[in-house]
Motif scaffolding. Structure first.
Motif, PDB file in Angstrom:
ATOM      1  N   ALA A  29       7.197 -13.726  -3.663  1.00  0.00           N
ATOM      2  CA  ALA A  29       7.098 -14.817  -4.687  1.00  0.00           C
ATOM      3  C   ALA A  29       9.302 -14.712  -4.562  1.00  0.00           C
ATOM      4  N   ALA A  30       9.764 -13.902  -4.981  1.00  0.00           N
ATOM      5  CA  ALA A  30      10.866 -13.637  -4.369  1.00  0.00           C
ATOM      6  C   ALA A  30      11.675 -13.312  -3.629  1.00  0.00           C
ATOM      7  N   GLY A  31      10.818 -13.156  -2.753  1.00  0.00           N
ATOM      8  CA  GLY A  31      10.959 -12.966  -1.837  1.00  0.00           C
ATOM      9  C   GLY A  31      12.255 -13.453  -1.198  1.00  0.00           C
ATOM     10  N   ARG A  32      13.391 -13.233  -0.120  1.00  0.00           N
ATOM     11  CA  ARG A  32      13.694 -14.343   0.657  1.00  0.00           C
ATOM     12  C   ARG A  32      13.233 -14.340   2.097  1.00  0.00           C
ATOM     13  N   HIS A  33      13.451 -12.446   2.300  1.00  0.00           N
ATOM     14  CA  HIS A  33      12.345 -12.399   3.798  1.00  0.00           C
ATOM     15  C   HIS A  33      10.452 -12.502   3.866  1.00  0.00           C
ATOM     16  N   ILE A  34       9.958 -12.549   3.139  1.00  0.00           N
ATOM     17  CA  ILE A  34       8.473 -11.963   2.784  1.00  0.00           C
ATOM     18  C   ILE A  34       7.808 -13.538   3.770  1.00  0.00           C
ATOM     19  N   ALA A  35       7.084 -12.951   4.072  1.00  0.00           N
ATOM     20  CA  ALA A  35       6.546 -14.610   5.023  1.00  0.00           C
ATOM     21  C   ALA A  35       5.324 -14.457   3.616  1.00  0.00           C
ATOM     22  N   ARG A  36       4.828 -16.343   2.979  1.00  0.00           N
ATOM     23  CA  ARG A  36       4.479 -16.256   2.201  1.00  0.00           C
ATOM     24  C   ARG A  36       2.557 -16.160   3.564  1.00  0.00           C
ATOM     25  N   HIS A  37       1.838 -15.268   3.489  1.00  0.00           N
ATOM     26  CA  HIS A  37       1.064 -15.245   3.933  1.00  0.00           C
ATOM     27  C   HIS A  37       0.381 -14.208   3.474  1.00  0.00           C
ATOM     28  N   LEU A  38      -1.027 -13.571   3.144  1.00  0.00           N
ATOM     29  CA  LEU A  38      -1.273 -12.844   2.308  1.00  0.00           C
ATOM     30  C   LEU A  38      -3.043 -12.502   3.241  1.00  0.00           C
ATOM     31  N   HIS A  39      -3.077 -11.150   4.344  1.00  0.00           N
ATOM     32  CA  HIS A  39      -4.516 -11.502   4.121  1.00  0.00           C
ATOM     33  C   HIS A  39      -4.698 -10.178   3.448  1.00  0.00           C
ATOM     34  N   LEU A  40      -5.799 -10.453   2.623  1.00  0.00           N
ATOM     35  CA  LEU A  40      -6.495 -10.042   2.062  1.00  0.00           C
ATOM     36  C   LEU A  40      -7.731  -9.638   2.167  1.00  0.00           C
ATOM     37  N   PRO A  41      -8.461  -8.387   3.071  1.00  0.00           N
ATOM     38  CA  PRO A  41     -10.410  -8.211   3.100  1.00  0.00           C
ATOM     39  C   PRO A  41     -10.653  -8.809   2.056  1.00  0.00           C
ATOM     40  N   VAL A  42     -11.703  -9.901   1.840  1.00  0.00           N
ATOM     41  CA  VAL A  42     -13.051  -9.295   0.802  1.00  0.00           C
ATOM     42  C   VAL A  42     -13.837  -9.382   1.232  1.00  0.00           C
ATOM     43  N   GLN A  43     -14.308  -8.871   2.823  1.00  0.00           N
ATOM     44  CA  GLN A  43     -15.636  -8.408   4.008  1.00  0.00           C
ATOM     45  C   GLN A  43     -16.860  -8.709   2.785  1.00  0.00           C
ATOM     46  N   CYS A  44     -16.399  -9.558   1.450  1.00  0.00           N
ATOM     47  CA  CYS A  44     -18.220 -10.033   1.004  1.00  0.00           C
ATOM     48  C   CYS A  44     -18.179 -10.617  -0.803  1.00  0.00           C
ATOM     49  N   GLY A  45     -19.089 -11.826  -0.553  1.00  0.00           N
ATOM     50  CA  GLY A  45     -19.004 -12.537  -2.035  1.00  0.00           C
ATOM     51  C   GLY A  45     -19.965 -12.232  -3.390  1.00  0.00           C
ATOM     52  N   SER A  46     -21.106 -11.105  -2.648  1.00  0.00           N
ATOM     53  CA  SER A  46     -22.085 -10.447  -2.771  1.00  0.00           C
ATOM     54  C   SER A  46     -21.184  -9.390  -4.025  1.00  0.00           C
ATOM     55  N   ASP A  47     -21.421  -9.122  -5.578  1.00  0.00           N
ATOM     56  CA  ASP A  47     -21.419  -7.935  -6.462  1.00  0.00           C
ATOM     57  C   ASP A  47     -21.768  -6.916  -6.323  1.00  0.00           C
ATOM     58  N   ARG A  48     -23.164  -7.127  -6.259  1.00  0.00           N
ATOM     59  CA  ARG A  48     -23.908  -6.148  -5.547  1.00  0.00           C
ATOM     60  C   ARG A  48     -23.730  -5.308  -4.079  1.00  0.00           C
ATOM     61  N   VAL A  49     -23.395  -6.510  -2.955  1.00  0.00           N
ATOM     62  CA  VAL A  49     -23.052  -5.957  -1.660  1.00  0.00           C
ATOM     63  C   VAL A  49     -21.677  -5.385  -2.086  1.00  0.00           C
ATOM     64  N   LEU A  50     -20.481  -5.792  -3.161  1.00  0.00           N
ATOM     65  CA  LEU A  50     -19.196  -5.367  -2.748  1.00  0.00           C
ATOM     66  C   LEU A  50     -19.267  -3.629  -3.534  1.00  0.00           C
ATOM     67  N   ALA A  51     -20.564  -3.920  -4.365  1.00  0.00           N
ATOM     68  CA  ALA A  51     -21.194  -2.240  -4.970  1.00  0.00           C
ATOM     69  C   ALA A  51     -20.929  -1.578  -3.597  1.00  0.00           C
ATOM     70  N   ALA A  52     -22.652  -1.779  -3.023  1.00  0.00           N
ATOM     71  CA  ALA A  52     -22.734  -1.108  -1.759  1.00  0.00           C
ATOM     72  C   ALA A  52     -21.902  -0.511  -1.122  1.00  0.00           C
ATOM     73  N   MET A  53     -20.434  -1.636  -0.569  1.00  0.00           N
ATOM     74  CA  MET A  53     -19.178  -1.051   0.086  1.00  0.00           C
ATOM     75  C   MET A  53     -18.895  -0.473  -0.772  1.00  0.00           C
ATOM     76  N   ASN A  54     -18.561  -0.104  -1.562  1.00  0.00           N
ATOM     77  CA  ASN A  54     -18.039   0.804  -2.457  1.00  0.00           C
ATOM     78  C   ASN A  54     -16.138  -0.099  -2.328  1.00  0.00           C
ATOM     79  N   ARG A  55     -16.356  -1.788  -2.628  1.00  0.00           N
ATOM     80  CA  ARG A  55     -14.892  -1.974  -2.448  1.00  0.00           C
ATOM     81  C   ARG A  55     -13.966  -1.948  -3.703  1.00  0.00           C
ATOM     82  N   GLY A  56     -14.786  -1.466  -4.564  1.00  0.00           N
ATOM     83  CA  GLY A  56     -13.806  -1.446  -6.370  1.00  0.00           C
ATOM     84  C   GLY A  56     -13.572  -3.105  -6.899  1.00  0.00           C
ATOM     85  N   TYR A  57     -13.969  -3.875  -6.892  1.00  0.00           N
ATOM     86  CA  TYR A  57     -14.576  -5.522  -7.234  1.00  0.00           C
ATOM     87  C   TYR A  57     -15.059  -6.540  -7.347  1.00  0.00           C
TER      88      TYR A  57
END
Ligand code: SF4
Length: 481
Positions: A279-307
């Motif tokens: 947010a404070a950056g002068r050159h840092i693009a305001r774009h965040l590629h943040l892979p979520v992979q899935c919306g289900s908590d059970r599947v996220l745990a099986a994927m070992n994603r940690g959230y």
């Protein structure tokens, strides 16, 4: 993160000696220096590796051409993330067998796919016309391996699973004169259950910050307009006292007119400190590629994603609190083993809630050696394809709605290529592609464009003359007065 070990100066000097020996080899045979065709599959990390492979080939005396048909050496830098990509490599290599026989084309494969023992074995047994195979840990040894292949007159296989080292100071032939890849770390420690990266790229190791800062200063001084920091898990960068936000802050402090991007981020390493830095950056693009992979908590745990879904949504909300104009993109895997339709619908809920600018969506592809490959996978492929289409339709509708709000707004673009509908195409800080008319000399320059039309996610615009608000980073979209 494991201790970063550098390839020794003695080893790099040894490789230079092999490059010199190859020059002597061409001279002794009164042979024109051969020409290489390098083809890259997969991610930006592979593209960055290929720039180093081309640099090493040039050091060995090679020229370059654009097709295997014209080449003396065809080098395929491969990807292991999906089965489909592997099949394409085998198909493409198989088609070159005739050229190997009729005019002695040498065929080489390297990268993630061949780092897998079962693939190397298949190449050894079933592709006798492939001359050279080397894995991800042997990239810097290309001169030596080529010398063994040419002067030794034999097939060469080098896929030892050594702990990864970092080779600094390799020669580079960059693909672009205005967009640069800057790998900051290699490998991954996360072991997501579907992913083969930790098995083929090794554990995480980061490049030294002073090396990265010097390379970035050199790029800006050379006129590069966009620097993308690369890593399989880029935001877990750590070297001594430097974490990723600190590295980003110091890169952002470099004077000049350029954008900084980074990929790929893991949600668990996306800290408030990183969002604050963006947010404070002068050159840092305001774009965040943040892979979520899935919306289900059970599947996220099986994927070992940690959230969980809730944690991811809270992170996305926090990111938008820091940067209301932030554009987010993501990766999603559809049809993970055991995923039910109800669980898949949680992915739809999440996609609807976040409002991504775009998504990279994939059907699950089993990878040998991963935990997910051994999980029961009862859902038929055709059913997964239906889910995939449902997700695509939702995302396309959301992206189109976002684009429909753009006509009349002014975007600052980096002009990248000739366009398909208009003369030029450029990408905004938030990674929106817009086509507009203008002279080709603008390629590689920043321009301002007023968006005139949105058709789905296709945007057209007209160039306007406006003084750059550089340094930018204060939001890509500016409303017309
Ligand atoms: S974070 Fe997960 S998906 Fe990404 S490279 Fe590492 S193991 Fe693979």
């Amino acid at each position: 993160m494991s201790q970063t070990k550098l390839v020794s100066p003695e080893e790099l000097a040894r490789q230079d000696e092999y490059a010199a020996l190859l020059h002597e080899y061409w001279i002794a045979r009164r042979q024109e220096p051969p020409r290489a065709f390098v083809h890259t599959y997969g991610c930006q990390g592979n593209e960055a590796d290929s720039e180093r492979l081309r640099g090493l080939l040039a050091r060995c005396g090679f020229g370059f051409c654009n097709s295997a048909e014209e080449a003396d050496l065809a080098l395929f830098n491969t990807c292991a993330v999906r089965e489909h990509a592997e099949d394409r490599v085998f198909g493409n290599v198989g088609r070159l067998k005739g050229l190997r026989q009729t005019r002695g084309l040498r065929i080489a494969l390297c990268g993630c796919m061949v780092q897998q023992a079962h693939v190397a074995e298949k190449l050894r047994r079933s592709f006798p016309f492939v001359d050279l195979v080397f894995g991800t840990h042997a990239l810097h040894r290309l001169p030596e391996l080529l010398y063994q292949m040419y002067a030794g007159g034999r097939r060469v296989f080098e896929i030892a699973d050594t702990p990864g080292e970092i080779a600094e100071g390799l020669p580079l032939r960059r693909d672009s004169a205005f967009k640069a890849w800057l790998p900051i770390m290699y490998g991954c420690d996360n072991f997501c259950s579907y992913c083969v990266v930790p098995l083929v790229r090794g554990r995480e190791r980061s490049r030294a910050p002073e090396v990265l800062l010097e390379e970035a200063r050199g790029l800006v001084a050379a006129g590069y307009k966009e620097i993308t920091l690369l890593g399989q898990n880029v935001n877990s960068y750590r070297s001594g006292d430097y974490d990723f936000p600190r590295l980003l802050r110091e890169l952002d402090a470099i004077e000049g007119d350029f954008w900084l991007r980074f990929m790929t981020s893991h949600p668990k390493d996306c800290s408030p400190a990183l969002l604050e830095t963006m947010a404070a950056g002068r050159h840092i693009a305001r774009h965040l590629h943040l892979p979520v992979q899935c919306g289900s908590d059970r599947v996220l745990a099986a994927m070992n994603r940690g959230y969980t879904q809730a944690q991811y949504l809270a992170l996305a909300a926090l990111a938008r609190e820091y940067m209301p104009d932030l554009r987010m993109t993501s990766d999603i895997i559809v049809g993970f083993p055991g995923e039910t339709y109800e669980e898949f619908r949680e992915t739809l809920t999440l996609v609807d809630a976040v409002g991504y600018a775009s998504l990279f969506t994939f059907l699950y592809s089993p990878r040998e050696g991963t935990r997910a490959a051994a999980m029961p996978d009862p859902v038929p492929h055709a059913e997964k394809v239906r889910w995939f289409q449902e997700l695509t339709a939702l995302q396309e509708a959301k992206a189109a709605a976002g684009c429909a709000a753009l006509p009349g707004k002014i975007l600052r673009l980096l002009c990248e290529t000739p366009g398909k509908r208009q003369a030029l195409a450029g990408r905004s800080e938030g990674s929106q592609m817009v086509e507009f008319d203008g002279p080709t000399e603008l390629i590689g320059q920043f321009v301002h464009v007023r968006v005139t039309k949105a058709r789905g996610w296709l945007l057209d615009g007209e160039r306007i003359l406006q003084e750059s608000p550089c340094p930018q980073g204060m939001g890509a979209i500016k409303h017309t007065p």
